[in-house]
Each structure stands twice: as C-alpha cells, then as structure tokens.
Design a protein around this motif. Sequence first.
Motif, PDB file in Angstrom:
ATOM      1  N   THR A  27     -20.918 -18.744  20.417  1.00  0.00           N
ATOM      2  CA  THR A  27     -19.534 -18.665  20.867  1.00  0.00           C
ATOM      3  C   THR A  27     -19.548 -18.663  22.387  1.00  0.00           C
ATOM      4  O   THR A  27     -19.664 -17.606  23.025  1.00  0.00           O
ATOM      5  CB  THR A  27     -18.861 -17.405  20.312  1.00  0.00           C
ATOM      6  OG1 THR A  27     -19.003 -17.370  18.888  1.00  0.00           O
ATOM      7  CG2 THR A  27     -17.377 -17.399  20.676  1.00  0.00           C
ATOM      8  N   SER A  29     -17.524 -19.047  24.846  1.00  0.00           N
ATOM      9  CA  SER A  29     -16.549 -18.291  25.641  1.00  0.00           C
ATOM     10  C   SER A  29     -16.806 -16.785  25.608  1.00  0.00           C
ATOM     11  O   SER A  29     -16.146 -16.033  26.316  1.00  0.00           O
ATOM     12  CB  SER A  29     -15.134 -18.577  25.147  1.00  0.00           C
ATOM     13  OG  SER A  29     -15.006 -18.204  23.794  1.00  0.00           O
ATOM     14  N   SER A  30     -17.778 -16.350  24.800  1.00  0.00           N
ATOM     15  CA  SER A  30     -18.099 -14.927  24.700  1.00  0.00           C
ATOM     16  C   SER A  30     -19.388 -14.558  25.417  1.00  0.00           C
ATOM     17  O   SER A  30     -19.762 -13.379  25.437  1.00  0.00           O
ATOM     18  CB  SER A  30     -18.227 -14.509  23.231  1.00  0.00           C
ATOM     19  OG  SER A  30     -16.993 -14.648  22.558  1.00  0.00           O
ATOM     20  N   VAL A  31     -20.073 -15.525  25.994  1.00  0.00           N
ATOM     21  CA  VAL A  31     -21.355 -15.233  26.634  1.00  0.00           C
ATOM     22  C   VAL A  31     -21.292 -15.412  28.139  1.00  0.00           C
ATOM     23  O   VAL A  31     -20.614 -16.310  28.645  1.00  0.00           O
ATOM     24  CB  VAL A  31     -22.500 -16.099  26.068  1.00  0.00           C
ATOM     25  CG1 VAL A  31     -22.757 -15.791  24.609  1.00  0.00           C
ATOM     26  CG2 VAL A  31     -22.237 -17.585  26.265  1.00  0.00           C
ATOM     27  N   SER A  52     -18.299 -14.491  31.182  1.00  0.00           N
ATOM     28  CA  SER A  52     -17.833 -15.306  30.064  1.00  0.00           C
ATOM     29  C   SER A  52     -16.497 -15.987  30.367  1.00  0.00           C
ATOM     30  O   SER A  52     -16.259 -17.118  29.943  1.00  0.00           O
ATOM     31  CB  SER A  52     -17.702 -14.444  28.805  1.00  0.00           C
ATOM     32  OG  SER A  52     -16.831 -13.354  29.039  1.00  0.00           O
ATOM     33  N   SER A  53     -15.653 -15.336  31.123  1.00  0.00           N
ATOM     34  CA  SER A  53     -14.349 -15.901  31.475  1.00  0.00           C
ATOM     35  C   SER A  53     -14.424 -16.868  32.642  1.00  0.00           C
ATOM     36  O   SER A  53     -13.503 -17.651  32.875  1.00  0.00           O
ATOM     37  CB  SER A  53     -13.372 -14.780  31.832  1.00  0.00           C
ATOM     38  OG  SER A  53     -13.820 -14.126  33.012  1.00  0.00           O
ATOM     39  N   ASN A  73     -15.451 -23.785  29.590  1.00  0.00           N
ATOM     40  CA  ASN A  73     -15.572 -23.259  28.234  1.00  0.00           C
ATOM     41  C   ASN A  73     -15.110 -24.263  27.179  1.00  0.00           C
ATOM     42  O   ASN A  73     -15.533 -24.197  26.033  1.00  0.00           O
ATOM     43  CB  ASN A  73     -14.809 -21.950  28.106  1.00  0.00           C
ATOM     44  CG  ASN A  73     -15.559 -20.786  28.756  1.00  0.00           C
ATOM     45  OD1 ASN A  73     -16.696 -20.930  29.212  1.00  0.00           O
ATOM     46  ND2 ASN A  73     -14.913 -19.632  28.818  1.00  0.00           N
ATOM     47  N   TYR A  99     -24.887 -12.103  25.504  1.00  0.00           N
ATOM     48  CA  TYR A  99     -23.669 -11.426  25.095  1.00  0.00           C
ATOM     49  C   TYR A  99     -23.613 -10.053  25.763  1.00  0.00           C
ATOM     50  O   TYR A  99     -24.617  -9.499  26.166  1.00  0.00           O
ATOM     51  CB  TYR A  99     -23.646 -11.249  23.576  1.00  0.00           C
ATOM     52  CG  TYR A  99     -23.423 -12.514  22.792  1.00  0.00           C
ATOM     53  CD1 TYR A  99     -24.488 -13.215  22.231  1.00  0.00           C
ATOM     54  CD2 TYR A  99     -22.138 -12.998  22.593  1.00  0.00           C
ATOM     55  CE1 TYR A  99     -24.268 -14.374  21.501  1.00  0.00           C
ATOM     56  CE2 TYR A  99     -21.917 -14.159  21.864  1.00  0.00           C
ATOM     57  CZ  TYR A  99     -22.985 -14.837  21.322  1.00  0.00           C
ATOM     58  OH  TYR A  99     -22.764 -15.982  20.596  1.00  0.00           O
ATOM     59  N   TYR A 100     -22.426  -9.524  25.882  1.00  0.00           N
ATOM     60  CA  TYR A 100     -22.222  -8.126  26.248  1.00  0.00           C
ATOM     61  C   TYR A 100     -22.755  -7.769  27.631  1.00  0.00           C
ATOM     62  O   TYR A 100     -23.420  -6.754  27.807  1.00  0.00           O
ATOM     63  CB  TYR A 100     -22.843  -7.192  25.211  1.00  0.00           C
ATOM     64  CG  TYR A 100     -22.518  -7.558  23.794  1.00  0.00           C
ATOM     65  CD1 TYR A 100     -23.519  -7.810  22.872  1.00  0.00           C
ATOM     66  CD2 TYR A 100     -21.197  -7.676  23.365  1.00  0.00           C
ATOM     67  CE1 TYR A 100     -23.213  -8.162  21.566  1.00  0.00           C
ATOM     68  CE2 TYR A 100     -20.884  -8.028  22.066  1.00  0.00           C
ATOM     69  CZ  TYR A 100     -21.904  -8.277  21.168  1.00  0.00           C
ATOM     70  OH  TYR A 100     -21.603  -8.616  19.885  1.00  0.00           O
ATOM     71  N   SER A 102     -21.461  -7.191  31.618  1.00  0.00           N
ATOM     72  CA  SER A 102     -20.297  -7.109  32.502  1.00  0.00           C
ATOM     73  C   SER A 102     -20.629  -6.428  33.815  1.00  0.00           C
ATOM     74  O   SER A 102     -19.746  -5.918  34.504  1.00  0.00           O
ATOM     75  CB  SER A 102     -19.159  -6.352  31.803  1.00  0.00           C
ATOM     76  OG  SER A 102     -19.577  -5.041  31.495  1.00  0.00           O
TER      77      SER A 102
END
Length: 126
Positions: A27, A29-31, A52-53, A73, A99-100, A102
């Motif tokens: 996914t 847009s989530s990484v 990710s954004s 994306n 992932y995850y 920030s």
Amino acid sequence: VQLQASGGGLVQPGGSLKLTCIASGLTFSSVSMGWFRQASGHEREFVAAISSSGLSETYSKFAQGRFAISRDNAKNTVYLQMNSLKPEDTAVYYCAAQYYCSNYGCYVSRERYDYWGQGTLVTVSS
C-alpha cells in the motif's frame, strides 16, 4: 513486494541525474520511502526520505541543498533528483520502504526499513 530502482548511469561532475523507484505489492500511500547509497568498501548510508503523504522530507547533510526527494502516490513512485553531482556521490543507490515511521530516527535508520530495491549504480566521473 517489489521495489524497482532505475535511472542510474555515468555523469560528469556537476551534472544531474534523476532516480526513479516504482513499488508494487504494498500500500504505497501508507509507507515512508527512503533512498540509501553504498559506495564500494563502505557501509550503506542514508540519503533522503519522504513521509507517506509526501509532506515531510528528510535529508542527510551531504544531500541537503543538492538532492530532492519526491513521490507520486498515484503512480506508486518515488524519485530522487540529484544535482551538482560530485565524484564522491558515486555509489549504488537503493530505494526502501517502511510502514509506521513518523520521526527522524526511523527515517535515517536502514534497519527500520521493511523492503528494499535492487539498487541502481551512479558513477560521477569525467
């Protein structure tokens, strides 16, 4: 998951290159996405990362002001625009996804990345 990096090649000092990494099987847009590089005889080092954004970018000191990371994306693609290239930028460049993440700590740590591409060679030489 596949990360396909391309765009490397031979460039003269002072020149530019744009690397591309296309992701599949995740996914996108989530990484968060990162670029690392590894010169012959050296450890792999952090170059740049993007959230990710796409709203947050992080750079190493040597990349700040010369390189720019971006992502699309809709195309599952991350880019690394490299300008004012120097011979010491010669290395294999890798894209990576995680992932995850920030915060700065996870952006720059290669151990935190979940997936890696195969690398693309950049040679800066006259």
